[in-house]
Design a protein around this motif. Structure first.
Motif, PDB file in Angstrom:
ATOM      1  N   ALA A   1       0.836  -1.211   0.000  1.00  0.00           N
ATOM      2  CA  ALA A   1       0.000   0.000   0.000  1.00  0.00           C
ATOM      3  C   ALA A   1       0.865   1.253   0.000  1.00  0.00           C
ATOM      4  CB  ALA A   1      -0.923  -0.003   1.216  1.00  0.00           C
ATOM      5  N   VAL A   2       1.912   1.247   0.810  1.00  0.00           N
ATOM      6  CA  VAL A   2       2.850   2.375   0.817  1.00  0.00           C
ATOM      7  C   VAL A   2       3.517   2.504  -0.545  1.00  0.00           C
ATOM      8  CG1 VAL A   2       4.975   3.286   1.831  1.00  0.00           C
ATOM      9  CG2 VAL A   2       3.257   2.204   3.292  1.00  0.00           C
ATOM     10  N   GLY A   3       3.887   1.371  -1.121  1.00  0.00           N
ATOM     11  CA  GLY A   3       4.515   1.382  -2.439  1.00  0.00           C
ATOM     12  C   GLY A   3       3.629   1.989  -3.509  1.00  0.00           C
ATOM     13  N   LEU A   4       2.331   1.691  -3.458  1.00  0.00           N
ATOM     14  CA  LEU A   4       1.398   2.266  -4.430  1.00  0.00           C
ATOM     15  C   LEU A   4       1.337   3.787  -4.307  1.00  0.00           C
ATOM     16  CD1 LEU A   4      -1.531  -0.314  -4.324  1.00  0.00           C
ATOM     17  CD2 LEU A   4      -0.180   0.300  -6.346  1.00  0.00           C
ATOM     18  N   LEU A   5       1.363   4.273  -3.076  1.00  0.00           N
ATOM     19  CA  LEU A   5       1.355   5.725  -2.867  1.00  0.00           C
ATOM     20  C   LEU A   5       2.613   6.367  -3.444  1.00  0.00           C
ATOM     21  CD1 LEU A   5       0.025   5.883   0.817  1.00  0.00           C
ATOM     22  CD2 LEU A   5      -1.225   6.475  -1.279  1.00  0.00           C
ATOM     23  N   VAL A   6       3.753   5.714  -3.236  1.00  0.00           N
ATOM     24  CA  VAL A   6       5.012   6.243  -3.763  1.00  0.00           C
ATOM     25  C   VAL A   6       5.014   6.217  -5.291  1.00  0.00           C
ATOM     26  CG1 VAL A   6       7.512   5.868  -3.889  1.00  0.00           C
ATOM     27  CG2 VAL A   6       6.320   5.607  -1.701  1.00  0.00           C
ATOM     28  N   LEU A   7       4.544   5.109  -5.871  1.00  0.00           N
ATOM     29  CA  LEU A   7       4.497   5.003  -7.337  1.00  0.00           C
ATOM     30  C   LEU A   7       3.593   6.071  -7.936  1.00  0.00           C
ATOM     31  CD1 LEU A   7       4.267   1.116  -7.694  1.00  0.00           C
ATOM     32  CD2 LEU A   7       6.193   2.551  -8.398  1.00  0.00           C
ATOM     33  N   ASN A   8       2.484   6.341  -7.273  1.00  0.00           N
ATOM     34  CA  ASN A   8       1.584   7.395  -7.740  1.00  0.00           C
ATOM     35  C   ASN A   8       2.248   8.765  -7.641  1.00  0.00           C
ATOM     36  OD1 ASN A   8      -1.211   8.332  -8.517  1.00  0.00           O
ATOM     37  ND2 ASN A   8      -0.999   9.384  -6.549  1.00  0.00           N
TER      38      ASN A   8
ATOM     39  N   VAL B   1       5.412   9.472  -7.889  1.00  0.00           N
ATOM     40  CA  VAL B   1       6.479   9.667  -8.887  1.00  0.00           C
ATOM     41  C   VAL B   1       5.966   9.474 -10.310  1.00  0.00           C
ATOM     42  CG1 VAL B   1       8.276   8.994  -7.262  1.00  0.00           C
ATOM     43  CG2 VAL B   1       7.251   7.243  -8.744  1.00  0.00           C
ATOM     44  N   ASP B   2       4.638   9.330 -10.441  1.00  0.00           N
ATOM     45  CA  ASP B   2       4.011   9.198 -11.764  1.00  0.00           C
ATOM     46  C   ASP B   2       4.574   8.000 -12.534  1.00  0.00           C
ATOM     47  OD1 ASP B   2       2.169   9.921 -13.689  1.00  0.00           O
ATOM     48  OD2 ASP B   2       3.581  11.227 -14.759  1.00  0.00           O
ATOM     49  N   ALA B   3       4.565   6.852 -11.889  1.00  0.00           N
ATOM     50  CA  ALA B   3       5.071   5.619 -12.504  1.00  0.00           C
ATOM     51  C   ALA B   3       4.166   5.176 -13.653  1.00  0.00           C
ATOM     52  CB  ALA B   3       5.145   4.515 -11.459  1.00  0.00           C
ATOM     53  N   PRO B   4       4.699   4.422 -14.617  1.00  0.00           N
ATOM     54  CA  PRO B   4       3.859   3.909 -15.706  1.00  0.00           C
ATOM     55  C   PRO B   4       2.671   3.122 -15.163  1.00  0.00           C
ATOM     56  CG  PRO B   4       6.179   3.530 -16.188  1.00  0.00           C
ATOM     57  CD  PRO B   4       6.115   4.031 -14.780  1.00  0.00           C
ATOM     58  N   ARG B   5       1.544   3.244 -15.830  1.00  0.00           N
ATOM     59  CA  ARG B   5       0.332   2.592 -15.344  1.00  0.00           C
ATOM     60  C   ARG B   5       0.440   1.071 -15.407  1.00  0.00           C
ATOM     61  NH1 ARG B   5      -3.693   6.163 -18.902  1.00  0.00           N
ATOM     62  NH2 ARG B   5      -1.820   6.101 -20.202  1.00  0.00           N
ATOM     63  N   SER B   6       1.288   0.565 -16.307  1.00  0.00           N
ATOM     64  CA  SER B   6       1.480  -0.881 -16.380  1.00  0.00           C
ATOM     65  C   SER B   6       2.109  -1.419 -15.099  1.00  0.00           C
ATOM     66  CB  SER B   6       2.359  -1.241 -17.578  1.00  0.00           C
ATOM     67  OG  SER B   6       3.611  -0.577 -17.505  1.00  0.00           O
ATOM     68  N   VAL B   7       2.951  -0.606 -14.445  1.00  0.00           N
ATOM     69  CA  VAL B   7       3.562  -1.007 -13.177  1.00  0.00           C
ATOM     70  C   VAL B   7       2.489  -1.054 -12.089  1.00  0.00           C
ATOM     71  CG1 VAL B   7       5.267  -0.419 -11.411  1.00  0.00           C
ATOM     72  CG2 VAL B   7       5.785  -0.015 -13.831  1.00  0.00           C
ATOM     73  N   THR B   8       1.640  -0.038 -12.064  1.00  0.00           N
ATOM     74  CA  THR B   8       0.549  -0.006 -11.085  1.00  0.00           C
ATOM     75  C   THR B   8      -0.382  -1.198 -11.279  1.00  0.00           C
ATOM     76  OG1 THR B   8       0.634   2.412 -11.010  1.00  0.00           O
ATOM     77  CG2 THR B   8      -1.379   1.361 -10.210  1.00  0.00           C
ATOM     78  N   ALA B   9      -0.674  -1.540 -12.528  1.00  0.00           N
ATOM     79  CA  ALA B   9      -1.543  -2.680 -12.821  1.00  0.00           C
ATOM     80  C   ALA B   9      -0.951  -3.963 -12.260  1.00  0.00           C
ATOM     81  CB  ALA B   9      -1.762  -2.804 -14.323  1.00  0.00           C
ATOM     82  N   MET B  10       0.366  -4.127 -12.417  1.00  0.00           N
ATOM     83  CA  MET B  10       1.023  -5.334 -11.918  1.00  0.00           C
ATOM     84  C   MET B  10       0.970  -5.383 -10.397  1.00  0.00           C
ATOM     85  SD  MET B  10       2.548  -8.005 -13.277  1.00  0.00           S
ATOM     86  CE  MET B  10       3.450  -7.569 -14.783  1.00  0.00           C
ATOM     87  N   VAL B  11       1.228  -4.252  -9.760  1.00  0.00           N
ATOM     88  CA  VAL B  11       1.190  -4.208  -8.296  1.00  0.00           C
ATOM     89  C   VAL B  11      -0.208  -4.526  -7.784  1.00  0.00           C
ATOM     90  CG1 VAL B  11       1.480  -2.750  -6.254  1.00  0.00           C
ATOM     91  CG2 VAL B  11       3.130  -2.609  -8.132  1.00  0.00           C
TER      92      VAL B  11
END
Length: 210
Positions: free
Chosen positions: A101-108, A110-120
């Motif tokens: 959950a913390v990782g998702l907040l960090v990825l959001n 830093v504007d990470a690629p959406r494909s990374v968010t989908a995998m998480v």
């Protein structure tokens, strides 16, 4: 003659157990999922330059939870890093969900690629179900992780990578040989990872990566 047969049999068992331990350690969930996350930016433009986002996701999804787990093992709170005691699995998996959950907040942030968010998110769903099932039944996390990763990589990279699917029965065999799971538990884990977790990723990346 009988002594020779016993020696040969003992040698075969040692070789079998050594191979099973090797497969279990090399393809344990944190390792498999880390590789899966590293290549998660592949569906979008910019790869491999964007692999850093996959590494960031792996840090929160795999590395940090594993480090916390190793500390718990060292303190005697958890039996081993494979969490062999079924009763200990739910708390450990909930800890992993908190890190994710913390990782998702960090990825959001830093504007990470959406494909990374989908995998998480697919991993989150998988871990949540494993956590819910663990108090009642010890479904194989090894089988689920390797099955999900193999199917996802084949979907990403094409049919030429289909031999990766052979890892699923190999890792499942290792867990049964080591008496960590029953055949039913590794079959359930394999089907869950390959169909539900990988299927969740396929749907999410189709929705998010447009």
């Amino acid at each position: 003659m009988l002594d020779k047969e016993v020696t040969v049999s003992s040698g075969s068992i040692r070789v079998r157990n050594h191979a099973a331990k090797w497969l279990t350690e090399v393809f344990q969930p944190p390792v498999v999922v880390s590789i899966q996350l590293l290549v998660s930016p592949l569906p979008e433009a910019g790869f491999p330059e964007t692999i850093g986002y996959g590494a960031l996701a792996a840090l929160f999804v795999c590395v940090v939870p594993l480090l916390v787990l190793l500390v718990l093992v060292r303190l005697g709170k958890v039996t081993d890093h494979h969490v062999s005691d079924r009763k200990q699995r739910a708390p450990v998996l909930l800890m992993a969900l908190g890190c994710i959950a913390v990782g998702l907040l960090v990825l959001n942030a830093v504007d990470a690629p959406r494909s990374v968010t989908a995998m998480v998110l697919a991993v989150v769903g998988g871990v949540a179900v494993l956590a819910a099932v663990s108090p009642f039944w010890k479904m194989s996390g090894h089988a689920a992780a390797v099955s999900c990763a193999a199917v996802v990589l084949v979907l990403m990279l094409g049919p030429a990578w289909a031999p990766l699917l052979l890892l699923v029965p190999a890792v499942s065999w290792s867990r049964v040989v080591l008496r960590a799971h029953t055949p039913a538990q590794v079959v359930a884990g394999s089907l869950y990872g390959g169909m539900v977790m990988a299927g969740t990723w396929w749907l999410l990346q189709g929705l998010l990566v447009a």
